[in-house]
Design an enzyme around this catalytic site. Structure first.
Site, PDB file in Angstrom:
ATOM      1  N   TYR A   1       0.827  -1.208   0.000  1.00 23.04           N
ATOM      2  CA  TYR A   1       0.000   0.000   0.000  1.00 23.04           C
ATOM      3  C   TYR A   1       0.861   1.257   0.000  1.00 23.04           C
ATOM      4  CZ  TYR A   1      -3.402   3.485   1.341  1.00 23.04           C
ATOM      5  OH  TYR A   1      -4.193   4.603   1.358  1.00 23.04           O
TER       6      TYR A   1
ATOM      7  N   TRP B   1       1.159   5.649  -1.731  1.00 22.93           N
ATOM      8  CA  TRP B   1       0.889   6.624  -2.789  1.00 22.93           C
ATOM      9  C   TRP B   1       1.965   6.679  -3.846  1.00 22.93           C
ATOM     10  CZ3 TRP B   1      -2.296  11.176  -3.742  1.00 22.93           C
ATOM     11  CH2 TRP B   1      -3.566  11.051  -3.172  1.00 22.93           C
TER      12      TRP B   1
HETATM   13  N1  LIG Z   1      -2.065   8.522  12.355  1.00 22.98           N
HETATM   14  C1  LIG Z   1      -2.457   8.590  11.077  1.00 22.98           C
HETATM   15  N2  LIG Z   1      -1.876   7.785  10.161  1.00 22.98           N
HETATM   16  C2  LIG Z   1      -2.262   7.870   8.876  1.00 22.98           C
HETATM   17  C3  LIG Z   1      -3.241   8.783   8.459  1.00 22.98           C
HETATM   18  C4  LIG Z   1      -3.837   9.609   9.443  1.00 22.98           C
HETATM   19  O1  LIG Z   1      -4.736  10.421   9.164  1.00 22.98           O
HETATM   20  N3  LIG Z   1      -3.401   9.506  10.739  1.00 22.98           N
HETATM   21  N4  LIG Z   1      -3.597   8.854   7.130  1.00 22.98           N
HETATM   22  C5  LIG Z   1      -3.431   7.645   6.341  1.00 22.98           C
HETATM   23  C6  LIG Z   1      -3.641   7.834   4.913  1.00 22.98           C
HETATM   24  S1  LIG Z   1      -5.137   8.551   4.453  1.00 22.98           S
HETATM   25  C7  LIG Z   1      -2.772   7.395   3.966  1.00 22.98           C
HETATM   26  S2  LIG Z   1      -3.230   7.452   2.314  1.00 22.98           S
HETATM   27  C8  LIG Z   1      -1.485   6.793   4.328  1.00 22.98           C
HETATM   28  C9  LIG Z   1      -0.350   7.176   3.371  1.00 22.98           C
HETATM   29  O2  LIG Z   1       0.709   6.316   3.502  1.00 22.98           O
HETATM   30  P1  LIG Z   1       1.766   6.088   2.327  1.00 22.98           P
HETATM   31  O3  LIG Z   1       1.111   6.262   1.002  1.00 22.98           O
HETATM   32  O4  LIG Z   1       2.444   4.802   2.577  1.00 22.98           O
HETATM   33  O5  LIG Z   1       2.759   7.292   2.572  1.00 22.98           O
HETATM   34  P2  LIG Z   1       3.823   7.982   1.609  1.00 22.98           P
HETATM   35  O6  LIG Z   1       4.716   8.772   2.489  1.00 22.98           O
HETATM   36  O7  LIG Z   1       3.125   8.707   0.519  1.00 22.98           O
HETATM   37  O8  LIG Z   1       4.629   6.750   1.039  1.00 22.98           O
HETATM   38  C10 LIG Z   1       4.990   6.619  -0.296  1.00 22.98           C
HETATM   39  C11 LIG Z   1       6.397   6.062  -0.356  1.00 22.98           C
HETATM   40  O9  LIG Z   1       6.696   5.742  -1.706  1.00 22.98           O
HETATM   41  C12 LIG Z   1       8.014   6.172  -2.005  1.00 22.98           C
HETATM   42  N5  LIG Z   1       8.091   6.391  -3.460  1.00 22.98           N
HETATM   43  C13 LIG Z   1       7.737   7.484  -4.174  1.00 22.98           C
HETATM   44  N6  LIG Z   1       7.922   7.282  -5.482  1.00 22.98           N
HETATM   45  C14 LIG Z   1       8.396   6.022  -5.622  1.00 22.98           C
HETATM   46  C15 LIG Z   1       8.775   5.234  -6.746  1.00 22.98           C
HETATM   47  O10 LIG Z   1       8.694   5.642  -7.885  1.00 22.98           O
HETATM   48  N7  LIG Z   1       9.200   3.966  -6.487  1.00 22.98           N
HETATM   49  C16 LIG Z   1       9.300   3.462  -5.228  1.00 22.98           C
HETATM   50  N8  LIG Z   1       9.730   2.207  -5.087  1.00 22.98           N
HETATM   51  N9  LIG Z   1       8.972   4.200  -4.153  1.00 22.98           N
HETATM   52  C17 LIG Z   1       8.502   5.453  -4.342  1.00 22.98           C
HETATM   53  C18 LIG Z   1       8.223   7.416  -1.185  1.00 22.98           C
HETATM   54  O11 LIG Z   1       9.591   7.658  -0.983  1.00 22.98           O
HETATM   55  C19 LIG Z   1       7.458   7.067   0.097  1.00 22.98           C
HETATM   56  O12 LIG Z   1       8.281   6.469   1.059  1.00 22.98           O
HETATM   57  O13 LIG Z   1      -1.131   7.175   5.660  1.00 22.98           O
HETATM   58  C20 LIG Z   1      -2.166   6.853   6.602  1.00 22.98           C
HETATM   59  N10 LIG Z   1      -1.677   7.035   7.959  1.00 22.98           N
HETATM   60  N1  LIG Z   2      -1.017  18.451   2.235  1.00 18.39           N
HETATM   61  C1  LIG Z   2      -1.503  17.202   2.228  1.00 18.39           C
HETATM   62  N2  LIG Z   2      -2.721  16.966   1.717  1.00 18.39           N
HETATM   63  C2  LIG Z   2      -3.233  15.708   1.722  1.00 18.39           C
HETATM   64  C3  LIG Z   2      -2.487  14.613   2.204  1.00 18.39           C
HETATM   65  C4  LIG Z   2      -1.198  14.889   2.750  1.00 18.39           C
HETATM   66  O1  LIG Z   2      -0.492  13.981   3.234  1.00 18.39           O
HETATM   67  N3  LIG Z   2      -0.745  16.177   2.740  1.00 18.39           N
HETATM   68  N4  LIG Z   2      -3.022  13.339   2.139  1.00 18.39           N
HETATM   69  C5  LIG Z   2      -4.127  13.110   1.220  1.00 18.39           C
HETATM   70  C6  LIG Z   2      -4.828  11.857   1.521  1.00 18.39           C
HETATM   71  S1  LIG Z   2      -4.082  10.395   1.058  1.00 18.39           S
HETATM   72  C7  LIG Z   2      -6.059  11.825   2.069  1.00 18.39           C
HETATM   73  S2  LIG Z   2      -6.857  10.331   2.293  1.00 18.39           S
HETATM   74  C8  LIG Z   2      -6.768  13.046   2.467  1.00 18.39           C
HETATM   75  C9  LIG Z   2      -7.318  12.874   3.865  1.00 18.39           C
HETATM   76  O2  LIG Z   2      -8.298  13.743   4.141  1.00 18.39           O
HETATM   77  P1  LIG Z   2      -8.811  13.869   5.647  1.00 18.39           P
HETATM   78  O3  LIG Z   2      -8.763  12.561   6.310  1.00 18.39           O
HETATM   79  O4  LIG Z   2     -10.119  14.543   5.642  1.00 18.39           O
HETATM   80  O5  LIG Z   2      -7.672  14.849   6.198  1.00 18.39           O
HETATM   81  P2  LIG Z   2      -7.116  15.147   7.659  1.00 18.39           P
HETATM   82  O6  LIG Z   2      -6.236  16.343   7.509  1.00 18.39           O
HETATM   83  O7  LIG Z   2      -6.524  13.951   8.264  1.00 18.39           O
HETATM   84  O8  LIG Z   2      -8.410  15.551   8.483  1.00 18.39           O
HETATM   85  C10 LIG Z   2      -9.152  16.713   8.175  1.00 18.39           C
HETATM   86  C11 LIG Z   2      -9.541  17.427   9.438  1.00 18.39           C
HETATM   87  O9  LIG Z   2     -10.490  16.689  10.184  1.00 18.39           O
HETATM   88  C12 LIG Z   2     -10.489  17.210  11.492  1.00 18.39           C
HETATM   89  N5  LIG Z   2     -10.934  16.191  12.426  1.00 18.39           N
HETATM   90  C13 LIG Z   2     -10.200  15.206  12.972  1.00 18.39           C
HETATM   91  N6  LIG Z   2     -10.978  14.430  13.768  1.00 18.39           N
HETATM   92  C14 LIG Z   2     -12.223  14.953  13.715  1.00 18.39           C
HETATM   93  C15 LIG Z   2     -13.479  14.604  14.322  1.00 18.39           C
HETATM   94  O10 LIG Z   2     -13.619  13.632  15.061  1.00 18.39           O
HETATM   95  N7  LIG Z   2     -14.540  15.388  13.995  1.00 18.39           N
HETATM   96  C16 LIG Z   2     -14.439  16.463  13.179  1.00 18.39           C
HETATM   97  N8  LIG Z   2     -15.537  17.147  12.913  1.00 18.39           N
HETATM   98  N9  LIG Z   2     -13.274  16.820  12.621  1.00 18.39           N
HETATM   99  C17 LIG Z   2     -12.192  16.065  12.867  1.00 18.39           C
HETATM  100  C18 LIG Z   2      -9.076  17.645  11.782  1.00 18.39           C
HETATM  101  O11 LIG Z   2      -9.078  18.928  12.369  1.00 18.39           O
HETATM  102  C19 LIG Z   2      -8.405  17.584  10.427  1.00 18.39           C
HETATM  103  O12 LIG Z   2      -7.622  18.727  10.123  1.00 18.39           O
HETATM  104  O13 LIG Z   2      -5.877  14.162   2.461  1.00 18.39           O
HETATM  105  C20 LIG Z   2      -5.124  14.255   1.251  1.00 18.39           C
HETATM  106  N10 LIG Z   2      -4.466  15.523   1.206  1.00 18.39           N
HETATM  107 MO   LIG Z   3      -5.199   8.670   2.094  1.00 20.31          MO
END
Ligand SMILES: Nc1nc2c(c(=O)[nH]1)N[C@H]1C(S)=C(S)[C@@H](COP(=O)(O)OP(=O)(O)OC[C@H]3O[C@@H](n4cnc5c(=O)[nH]c(N)nc54)[C@H](O)[C@@H]3O)O[C@H]1N2
Ligand SMILES: Nc1nc2c(c(=O)[nH]1)N[C@H]1C(S)=C(S)[C@@H](COP(=O)(O)OP(=O)(O)OC[C@H]3O[C@@H](n4cnc5c(=O)[nH]c(N)nc54)[C@H](O)[C@@H]3O)O[C@H]1N2
Ligand SMILES: [Mo]
Length: 769
Positions: A111, A113
């Protein structure tokens, strides 16, 4: 003329051009982008950073003792090996596992991005390799983004991608919405990011247009920054994790006043007869009225009632951020948000109804292109087994044990080898100490990485992968008109190779090169992926560039289908002819299917289910671990824009002045966050923009254990996932619950440990000086 030879490229944080000036890479956003993204500026300093992986590396213990469980994984040294050596070693290990344990012992979910670009998409590459060369692998389903909603929404309304992409467009919000109830907000920092890369960030402008027209935005969130200033929002703070109670309180007020849309409910929904008794307290003796809700969510009852009674007669849009469902019982606010929109009778109207996850990413709320570039064919997987993606530690720690998922009784597989390319589980997973223990039990962990992430530091075999900027590709998102010819901006770092090259070489050693490459080089593959776009455009009688013209021009523009409100508008217009993709064809306020599963943590209608983790004397504060503003997840945390946002080299934690004062914490001071699972350092920002009782520490600071040899080391850099809980949302979806946990915070008075996360293993001594 600026003397720079600009080359087109794309990233998840936007379409851009780049060129070299005085030995430095200069990056400029796409000219049509009204609101470009600062995250682009992580790239220049990242390209040649010491955190990059420069050569193939094998963990010493694995090299000397062979594959097998190893408690030094994550604390061991690495030995540099040549490409031919490492490829031979790895091919042999893959063959061993295949022969001794079968491919159902390989976990290839991988998994993550990774980077934009349709061809070098690392997950597609690794899946294609494991399918076409190895014969299959155990995969993962769903995402960390939408773990709960991806499972519950199809039971009750429709697929979340369909809902968030184009049922409610930004254009409709700008033109039609009168009230937007934004649960979790729609933070611009989030919509700055879009899978595949977009050329226009339109969210700020759309909200500004709506507000100028008089639309009212209500931000329901613990953080003020979750809507931009341009929305001129009213900020309503609530206790994190209690949105379902607030929604029920609003719904009850409407129903008690007879202001709900009974006609809509009867025509378009099923199950009101089962839900209304719960809402009104007939079935359990507790009316879910505003007073009841106020006691749970902390919003005064008068405010709940006033808000509820201001809604009928208006074009109301209810948005629910992904974040709400990344928590225990995360299915409930997703479901109740839809029910609230239905009670208001708004679903299917322009700019009204339910905007699930609108604004969570830049590719939501847009019109769809009439033609698309193909994605790489991943082949066929002979292994049927899978896990819900966030159950990885459980899978590795509990082989053979049963678990529930979406009505199925399942068993965790017995995994020997894990293959990861394009993701960072030590970024994305919860309870990192538990994850470390889990990875120590397998035979072999293989990781392709650009940089020495914590995941790479736990791997047995680390293969240096090129970054997108070092290769050619096609950038495209189905909802942005610009298709980008991604030109290489730099030579590969050190001995880094494309994931495609690495898998081709392994395939050759395993006697299946043709099955993987089909005899094509990269450019030939780009032509294959572009061809369907060209054909579709031609079929529609649209002018279209040939591949060579596209490559020369740097971009092609694809027209979009005008917004019609998508499947929800069609359903509203003709419920019998355009039924929803649910069992009843209607909005399921009560789901017979879900009720039939008999889960007490996800019953047959939306309900308030009290969380099991709540603040206590030891852990009195809520921690919001949300997405970071200055990077995408953990990617390029060593880049300039991300580094500029740190204070004293550490990630910044926001705390309310009241909570800071009670602990003697000053702005800019290093603090320790801790709970029963772990601890990390961060630097405090004291600000009233976070509600009292809540602290916020975003994800993505690279895990930096003070002593990697310990079982439960403190992270000195500020990775919140040492604190978060590794528990599924419910037995229905088993989604990630990483957004929220509870902690204590104190001023850190010890000697400040150095940040070593960006120093490759073997160079620690240099950093400590
Ligand atoms: N506590 C907490 N944890 C969370 C979340 C949260 O809200 N709270 N949000 C979650 C969410 S929504 C998501 S989507 C995940 C994201 O989690 P990930 O998608 O696993 O996070 P990234 O840091 O985007 O990891 C992508 C990795 O791919 C590598 N990479 C980039 N390009 C390439 C390439 O071309 N080849 C290879 N081999 N590697 C490459 C980058 O160096 C990086 O290490 O995290 C989740 N974790
Ligand atoms: N810059 C940047 N943008 C991103 C990403 C990133 O890593 N960096 N990741 C992308 C990815 S993979 C995803 S899935 C999306 C995720 O999108 P989301 O999951 O919606 O993003 P978050 O920033 O984790 O959360 C949004 C807001 O929800 C609020 N929140 C947290 N808990 C609660 C709650 O219980 N109730 C309410 N009402 N609000 C709450 C927090 O204040 C937080 O800032 O973002 C995407 N956009
Ligand atoms: Mo995500």
């Amino acid at each position: 003329m600026d003397g720079i030879e600009w080359r087109t490229h794309s990233s998840h944080w936007g379409v851009f051009s780049a060129g070299w000036k005085d030995g430095e890479l200069v990056v400029r956003p796409h000219p049509s982008d009204p609101d470009p993204n600062g995250i682009l500026q992580n790239l220049p300093q990242a390209l040649r950073h010491q955190a990059r992986v420069g050569q193939p590396m094998v963990r010493r213990g694995w090299l000397e003792r062979g594959p097998g469980p190893d408690a030094t994984r994550g604390a061991d040294e690495y030995v540099a090996v040549s490409w031919p050596q490492v490829l031979d070693l790895l091919a042999k290990e893959l063959a061993r596992v295949q022969e001794q344990h079968g491919v159902a012992s390989i976990f290839g979910g991988s998994y993550g991005w990774s980077s934009a670009g349709r061809f070098h998409h690392a997950q597609s590459q690794v899946h294609r390799f494991l399918n076409n060369v190895m014969g299959g692998y155990v995969r993962s389903v769903n995402s960390y983004s939408a773990g709960a909603s991806a499972v519950i929404l199809p039971h009750i309304l429709g697929h979340y991608e369909q809902l968030s992409r184009n049922t409610i467009t930004w254009k409709a919000v700008a033109e039609h919405s009168e009230v937007v109830l934004a649960f979790g907000g729609m933070a611009l920092k989030n919509s700055m990011v879009a899978a595949g890369g977009i050329s226009r960030h339109i969210e700020r402008g759309s909200m500004a247009r709506a507000a100028e027209r008089g639309a009212r935005f209500v931000l329901i969130s613990p953080l003020r920054g979750d809507l931009p200033e341009e929305a001129r929002a009213e900020w309503m703070t609530l206790t994190p994790g209690t949105d379902t109670a607030l929604m029920l309180g609003i719904a009850h007020t409407l129903v008690a006043a007879g202001k709900h849309d009974q006609a809509f409910i009867e025509r378009y929904c099923v199950g009101w007869d089962k839900f209304a008794p719960y809402l009104l307290g007939v079935s359990d003796g507790q009316a879910k009225d505003a007073d009841w809700a106020a006691a749970i969510c902390g919003v005064p009852a008068e405010q709940i009632r006033a808000l509820a009674l201001s809604l009928p007669g208006k074009r109301v849009l209810v948005t629910v951020a992904h974040s709400l469902q990344r928590a225990e019982h995360g299915e409930q606010p997703v479901w109740m948000g839809a029910v609230l929109a239905a009670i208001l009778g708004q679903i299917g109207l322009p700019g009204g109804g339910y905007g699930y996850a609108l604004g969570a990413l830049g590719h939501t709320g847009r019109e769809t292109n009439i033609a698309a570039v193909a994605s790489l064919n991943q082949g066929k997987n002979s292994v049927a087994d899978f896990i819900p993606v966030a159950r990885i530690s459980d899978m590795l720690l509990k082989p053979g044990e049963p678990y529930e998922y979406n009505g199925q009784h399942r068993t965790y597989p017995d995994i020997k080898l894990v293959y990861w390319a394009g993701g960072n589980p030590f970024h994305h997973h919860q309870d990192l100490n538990r994850l470390r223990a889990a990875f120590r039990g397998i035979d072999t962990l293989v990781v392709h990485e650009n940089a020495w992430t914590a995941t790479a530091r736990h791997a047995d075999i680390v293969l240096p992968a090129t970054m997108t900027a070092e290769r050619e590709d096609i950038g495209s998102s189905a909802v942005d008109p610009v298709v980008v010819a991604m030109k290489p901006l730099a030579e590969p770092f050190g001995e880094a190779r494309d994931d495609y090259w690495i898998f081709s070489e392994l395939a050759r050693r395993l006697g299946k090169e043709q099955e993987f490459t089909e005899g094509r080089d990269v450019r030939a593959w780009l032509r294959v992926l572009y061809a369907p776009l060209e054909k579709r455009m031609a079929d529609l009688g649209q002018p279209v560039l040939s591949f060579d013209e596209f490559w020369e021009a740097g971009e092609a523009v694809v027209p979009q289908t005008p917004d019609t409100g998508g499947f929800l508008a069609a359903f509203r217009a003709d419920p019998a002819g355009e039924p929803l993709p649910t069992p009843s064809g209607k909005i399921e306020i009560f789901s017979e299917t879900i009720a039939g599963f008999g889960y007490d943590d996800c019953p047959g209608h939306p309900a308030w289910l009290a969380p099991t983790e709540v603040p206590s004397a030891e852990e009195p504060l809520h921690l919001v671990a949300n997405q970071p503003a200055t990077r995408l997840h953990s990617q390029l945390d060593f880049g300039g824009h991300s580094q500029d946002s740190k204070r004293r080299g550490r990630e910044v934690m926001c705390i309310h002045p009241r909570d800071a004062e009670a602990r003697g914490i000053e702005d800019g001071q290093v603090v320790r966050l801790f709970n029963g699972r772990g601890a990390c350092l961060a630097t405090a920002r004291v600000t009233p923009d976070v509600m009292a009782g809540v602290v916020q520490l975003p994800t993505g600071a690279w895990y930096d254990p003070i002593d990697p040899g310990e079982a439960n080391p403190m992270c000195v850099h500020g990775n919140p996932n040492v604190l978060t809980r590794d528990k599924g949302t419910s037995r229905l979806a088993q989604g990630c619950t990483g957004q929220l946990t509870t902690v204590q915070v104190e001023a850190f008075t010890g000697n400040l440990p150095p940040i070593r996360a960006f120093v490759p293993p073997g160079m620690e001594a240099m950093a400590a000086e």
